[in-house]
Design an enzyme around this catalytic site. Sequence first.
Site, PDB file in Angstrom:
ATOM      1  N   SER A  15       0.884  -1.294  -0.119  1.00 48.46           N
ATOM      2  CA  SER A  15      -0.003   0.093  -0.120  1.00 48.46           C
ATOM      3  C   SER A  15       0.910   1.235  -0.263  1.00 48.46           C
ATOM      4  CB  SER A  15      -0.860  -0.072   1.290  1.00 48.46           C
ATOM      5  OG  SER A  15      -1.799  -1.036   1.326  1.00 48.46           O
ATOM      6  N   GLU A  35       9.038  -5.192  -6.519  1.00 49.62           N
ATOM      7  CA  GLU A  35       8.127  -6.111  -5.653  1.00 49.62           C
ATOM      8  C   GLU A  35       8.546  -7.447  -5.949  1.00 49.62           C
ATOM      9  OE1 GLU A  35       5.919  -6.052  -2.880  1.00 49.62           O
ATOM     10  OE2 GLU A  35       6.184  -8.095  -3.277  1.00 49.62           O
ATOM     11  N   CYS A  43      -1.881  -6.170   2.762  1.00 44.43           N
ATOM     12  CA  CYS A  43      -3.322  -5.740   2.903  1.00 44.43           C
ATOM     13  C   CYS A  43      -4.325  -6.420   1.855  1.00 44.43           C
ATOM     14  CB  CYS A  43      -3.192  -4.257   2.758  1.00 44.43           C
ATOM     15  SG  CYS A  43      -4.959  -3.701   2.519  1.00 44.43           S
ATOM     16  N   CYS A  48      -5.883  -7.503   5.097  1.00 47.90           N
ATOM     17  CA  CYS A  48      -7.257  -7.100   5.387  1.00 47.90           C
ATOM     18  C   CYS A  48      -8.083  -7.413   4.188  1.00 47.90           C
ATOM     19  CB  CYS A  48      -7.058  -5.447   5.205  1.00 47.90           C
ATOM     20  SG  CYS A  48      -5.576  -4.679   5.856  1.00 47.90           S
ATOM     21  N   LYS A  51      -9.081 -11.129   4.244  1.00 48.86           N
ATOM     22  CA  LYS A  51      -9.729 -11.163   5.676  1.00 48.86           C
ATOM     23  C   LYS A  51     -11.194 -10.948   5.673  1.00 48.86           C
ATOM     24  CE  LYS A  51      -9.923  -8.479   8.102  1.00 48.86           C
ATOM     25  NZ  LYS A  51      -8.871  -7.698   8.986  1.00 48.86           N
ATOM     26  N   TYR A  99      -3.744  -2.214  -9.219  1.00 51.17           N
ATOM     27  CA  TYR A  99      -2.584  -1.657  -8.639  1.00 51.17           C
ATOM     28  C   TYR A  99      -1.561  -1.486  -9.702  1.00 51.17           C
ATOM     29  CZ  TYR A  99      -3.323  -1.315  -3.424  1.00 51.17           C
ATOM     30  OH  TYR A  99      -3.932  -1.071  -2.297  1.00 51.17           O
ATOM     31  N   ALA A 115      14.552  -6.446  -4.864  1.00 55.44           N
ATOM     32  CA  ALA A 115      15.579  -5.542  -4.882  1.00 55.44           C
ATOM     33  C   ALA A 115      16.325  -5.349  -3.558  1.00 55.44           C
ATOM     34  CB  ALA A 115      15.002  -4.118  -5.388  1.00 55.44           C
ATOM     35  N   TYR A 180      -5.293  -8.411  16.886  1.00 56.44           N
ATOM     36  CA  TYR A 180      -6.120  -8.306  15.887  1.00 56.44           C
ATOM     37  C   TYR A 180      -6.463  -9.831  14.956  1.00 56.44           C
ATOM     38  CZ  TYR A 180      -6.074  -3.047  15.466  1.00 56.44           C
ATOM     39  OH  TYR A 180      -6.016  -1.703  15.664  1.00 56.44           O
ATOM     40  N   GLU A 184      -9.715 -12.040  15.056  1.00 57.61           N
ATOM     41  CA  GLU A 184     -10.296 -11.885  13.749  1.00 57.61           C
ATOM     42  C   GLU A 184     -10.583 -13.598  13.096  1.00 57.61           C
ATOM     43  OE1 GLU A 184      -9.742  -7.569  12.010  1.00 57.61           O
ATOM     44  OE2 GLU A 184      -8.571  -9.151  11.097  1.00 57.61           O
ATOM     45  N   ARG A 201      -1.775 -15.072  26.456  1.00 61.06           N
ATOM     46  CA  ARG A 201      -1.065 -14.990  27.359  1.00 61.06           C
ATOM     47  C   ARG A 201      -1.468 -14.172  28.595  1.00 61.06           C
ATOM     48  NH1 ARG A 201       4.410 -11.936  25.187  1.00 61.06           N
ATOM     49  NH2 ARG A 201       3.519  -9.988  24.442  1.00 61.06           N
ATOM     50  N   GLY A 264       2.063 -11.020  16.245  1.00 62.18           N
ATOM     51  CA  GLY A 264       2.648 -10.117  15.946  1.00 62.18           C
ATOM     52  C   GLY A 264       3.436 -10.122  14.703  1.00 62.18           C
ATOM     53  N   THR A 313      -2.695  -0.013   7.088  1.00 56.84           N
ATOM     54  CA  THR A 313      -2.763   0.210   5.673  1.00 56.84           C
ATOM     55  C   THR A 313      -3.048   1.882   5.486  1.00 56.84           C
ATOM     56  OG1 THR A 313      -3.324  -1.940   4.954  1.00 56.84           O
ATOM     57  CG2 THR A 313      -3.748  -0.087   3.467  1.00 56.84           C
ATOM     58  N   ALA A 343     -10.767  -0.697  13.272  1.00 57.42           N
ATOM     59  CA  ALA A 343     -11.722  -1.630  13.740  1.00 57.42           C
ATOM     60  C   ALA A 343     -10.967  -3.087  13.883  1.00 57.42           C
ATOM     61  CB  ALA A 343     -12.773  -1.853  12.476  1.00 57.42           C
ATOM     62  N   HIS A 438     -33.401   7.781  13.321  1.00 59.24           N
ATOM     63  CA  HIS A 438     -34.173   6.609  13.870  1.00 59.24           C
ATOM     64  C   HIS A 438     -34.729   5.708  12.860  1.00 59.24           C
ATOM     65  CE1 HIS A 438     -36.435   4.885  16.974  1.00 59.24           C
ATOM     66  NE2 HIS A 438     -37.434   4.823  16.498  1.00 59.24           N
ATOM     67  N   GLU A 443     -27.956   5.899  16.611  1.00 59.92           N
ATOM     68  CA  GLU A 443     -28.589   7.179  17.371  1.00 59.92           C
ATOM     69  C   GLU A 443     -28.169   7.136  18.668  1.00 59.92           C
ATOM     70  OE1 GLU A 443     -32.915   7.061  17.504  1.00 59.92           O
ATOM     71  OE2 GLU A 443     -33.021   4.944  16.930  1.00 59.92           O
TER      72      GLU A 443
HETATM   73  P1  NDP Z   1      -1.085  -7.576  17.544  1.00 58.29           P
HETATM   74  O1  NDP Z   1       0.042  -6.704  18.026  1.00 58.29           O
HETATM   75  O2  NDP Z   1      -2.401  -7.183  17.346  1.00 58.29           O
HETATM   76  O3  NDP Z   1      -1.322  -8.720  18.496  1.00 58.29           O
HETATM   77  C1  NDP Z   1      -0.142  -9.636  18.649  1.00 58.29           C
HETATM   78  C2  NDP Z   1      -0.630 -10.717  19.798  1.00 58.29           C
HETATM   79  O4  NDP Z   1       0.429 -11.773  20.207  1.00 58.29           O
HETATM   80  C3  NDP Z   1      -0.873  -9.994  21.197  1.00 58.29           C
HETATM   81  O5  NDP Z   1      -2.084 -10.412  21.838  1.00 58.29           O
HETATM   82  C4  NDP Z   1       0.315 -10.307  22.004  1.00 58.29           C
HETATM   83  O6  NDP Z   1       0.277 -10.278  23.392  1.00 58.29           O
HETATM   84  C5  NDP Z   1       0.555 -11.684  21.630  1.00 58.29           C
HETATM   85  N1  NDP Z   1       2.024 -12.082  21.764  1.00 58.29           N
HETATM   86  C6  NDP Z   1       3.037 -11.162  20.984  1.00 58.29           C
HETATM   87  N2  NDP Z   1       4.238 -12.105  21.504  1.00 58.29           N
HETATM   88  C7  NDP Z   1       4.048 -13.237  22.099  1.00 58.29           C
HETATM   89  C8  NDP Z   1       4.489 -14.252  22.758  1.00 58.29           C
HETATM   90  N3  NDP Z   1       6.147 -14.207  22.700  1.00 58.29           N
HETATM   91  N4  NDP Z   1       4.017 -15.313  23.214  1.00 58.29           N
HETATM   92  C9  NDP Z   1       2.798 -14.951  23.545  1.00 58.29           C
HETATM   93  N5  NDP Z   1       1.776 -13.928  22.800  1.00 58.29           N
HETATM   94  C10 NDP Z   1       2.470 -13.122  22.345  1.00 58.29           C
HETATM   95  O7  NDP Z   1      -0.456  -8.306  16.453  1.00 58.29           O
HETATM   96  P2  NDP Z   1      -1.345  -9.311  15.091  1.00 58.29           P
HETATM   97  O8  NDP Z   1      -0.222 -10.214  14.535  1.00 58.29           O
HETATM   98  O9  NDP Z   1      -2.582  -9.627  15.535  1.00 58.29           O
HETATM   99  O10 NDP Z   1      -1.434  -8.286  13.837  1.00 58.29           O
HETATM  100  C11 NDP Z   1      -0.258  -7.426  13.451  1.00 58.29           C
HETATM  101  C12 NDP Z   1      -0.581  -6.141  13.291  1.00 58.29           C
HETATM  102  O11 NDP Z   1      -1.620  -6.023  11.936  1.00 58.29           O
HETATM  103  C13 NDP Z   1      -1.651  -5.552  14.169  1.00 58.29           C
HETATM  104  O12 NDP Z   1      -0.910  -4.855  15.173  1.00 58.29           O
HETATM  105  C14 NDP Z   1      -2.365  -4.451  13.348  1.00 58.29           C
HETATM  106  O13 NDP Z   1      -1.802  -3.180  13.562  1.00 58.29           O
HETATM  107  C15 NDP Z   1      -2.458  -5.010  11.954  1.00 58.29           C
HETATM  108  N6  NDP Z   1      -3.903  -5.764  11.519  1.00 58.29           N
HETATM  109  C16 NDP Z   1      -4.931  -4.740  11.712  1.00 58.29           C
HETATM  110  C17 NDP Z   1      -6.054  -5.120  11.478  1.00 58.29           C
HETATM  111  C18 NDP Z   1      -7.141  -4.693  11.313  1.00 58.29           C
HETATM  112  O14 NDP Z   1      -7.019  -3.194  11.166  1.00 58.29           O
HETATM  113  N7  NDP Z   1      -8.471  -4.983  11.174  1.00 58.29           N
HETATM  114  C19 NDP Z   1      -6.081  -6.598  11.283  1.00 58.29           C
HETATM  115  C20 NDP Z   1      -5.142  -7.599  11.321  1.00 58.29           C
HETATM  116  C21 NDP Z   1      -3.892  -7.020  11.627  1.00 58.29           C
HETATM  117  P3  NDP Z   1       0.034  -8.762  24.418  1.00 58.29           P
HETATM  118  O15 NDP Z   1      -1.107  -8.358  23.958  1.00 58.29           O
HETATM  119  O16 NDP Z   1      -0.107  -9.671  25.807  1.00 58.29           O
HETATM  120  O17 NDP Z   1       1.284  -8.209  23.903  1.00 58.29           O
END
Ligand code: NDP
Length: 461
Positions: A15, A35, A43, A48, A51, A99, A115, A180, A184, A201, A264, A313, A343, A438, A443
């Site tokens: 993006s 790319e 995305c 996104c 998904k 794109y 690259a 997220y 999801e 955790r 993450g 994104t 969201a 309404h 509302e």
């Molecule tokens: P997130 O950062 O949202 O969540 C990561 C999760 O993994 C958290 O619950 C975190 O726990 C946990 N975690 C991290 N490391 C460990 C570990 N070593 N052991 C156990 N648990 C762990 O990342 P996602 O992977 O879900 O998504 C990545 C990013 O992509 C998001 O941050 C978001 O910005 C983006 N995204 C956005 C969406 C949307 O806009 N609808 C949809 C999907 C992704 P803790 O909370 O305790 O740190």
Amino acid sequence: MSSYDYDLFVIGGGSGGVRAARVAASLGKRVAIAEEYRYGGTCVIRGCVPKKLFVYASQFHEHFEDAEGFGWTVGESRFDWMKLVAAKDAEIARLEGLYKKGLAGANAEILETRAELVDAHTVRLAKTGQTVTAKTIVIATGGRPNPHAALPGHEFCISSNEAFHLEELPKSIVIAGGGYIAVEFANIFHGLGVETTLIYRGAEILSRFDEDLRRGLHEAMVAKGICILCHDTLQKVSKGEDGLILETMNNGPLQAGVVLLALGRDPNTEGLGLEEAGVAVDERGAIIVDEYSRTNIENIYALGDVTNRVQLTPVAIHEAMCFIETEYKNNPTRPDYELIPTAVFSQPEIGTVGLSEEEAGKRYGELEVYRAQFRPLKATLSGRAERMIMKLIVDAASRKVVGAHILGHDAGEMAQLLGVTLKAGCTKDDFDQTMALHPTAAEELVTMYAPSYRIRDGNRV
Ligand code: NDP
């Protein structure tokens, strides 16, 4: 005429990268973009967009059930996973084409190759080994799922990347994480009929969101039949005779057809030649940038997830537009990260903008919290036991709405519009003076006249 091959070379066709390349090219700059996988990036290709298509697919069984309350008799229904995957792939291919068409239409040169930097102005194209030079370079290589290499048996697990192309729908899935992606996908797989367990955790899923919504969503997911194990982590994954065997810290052994790790995402900087070019990264490998997205090397910028600022994104696209202003329009522009609506496409959905009650409590002396929890109109006839939650957090001194949080249908759509009101600095009085529409769920946002409670110095009073 500069002595470089290009005015701008963009590495990464997601993006952020595509936006920077397309707009620079449309300004008459000589632009190339490379790319290594598919144009559209995470995305569009495996994030996104697909998904959200899966979210729609996973909602139909509830629609069929709800129909009865409205007089419909729905016949036997069947779900075909491969048909969904194929339809989704066709749509993604169409978007990828758009794109590329946008880039070509602006006269950017589209390169389908990895690259890597050779020095601050030189890039090597992996496919041919050819090197090219550019006056300015933008790195927008995004991120990838954290593989959680410390987990014994992590190689048997999948990430969200693979979830989009499973050869068959498993009977059961365990999803690790509480963010997220974990939330999801738990709802998607459960909605498609997969026995779903989420293992997280912390004390409550979605750690960065308002507590009320986190609890409300957790309860709704459990009521649907999703198993949520908090305060727990996976210790080991191994192959059993009939699927995967998981050892957990606190809940004994589990079994699953598929284990999805959603823990993450890491920045994509390995092997990019950053050292050769002298570009600095942080301890997580993310490229360090200043407030204009410029790296420590004057002519190299980085934007989007590779900088690990806000992994969304629209943020990457905004950073790209700020780069264009700064570099090509003599108008240095800093990306604005205040009040980003977001969201979670869970079921029910979360839509939010601004501060959670907890965060606002730390920042403001006194808050008014307006909270409504109610059964949406559609649920009366469908008989579905669901509740919406709406919440406005108001700074008592200025009357400004500093946070708006919604759990329920179309929460994301509402959060986008609430984003405009918060950005405009609307007060609670502006909300009160707005005529209700309404009958809608929204509302409630303009008819919560008395505070449900107050927060003074961080404590509920
Ligand atoms: P997130 O950062 O949202 O969540 C990561 C999760 O993994 C958290 O619950 C975190 O726990 C946990 N975690 C991290 N490391 C460990 C570990 N070593 N052991 C156990 N648990 C762990 O990342 P996602 O992977 O879900 O998504 C990545 C990013 O992509 C998001 O941050 C978001 O910005 C983006 N995204 C956005 C969406 C949307 O806009 N609808 C949809 C999907 C992704 P803790 O909370 O305790 O740190």
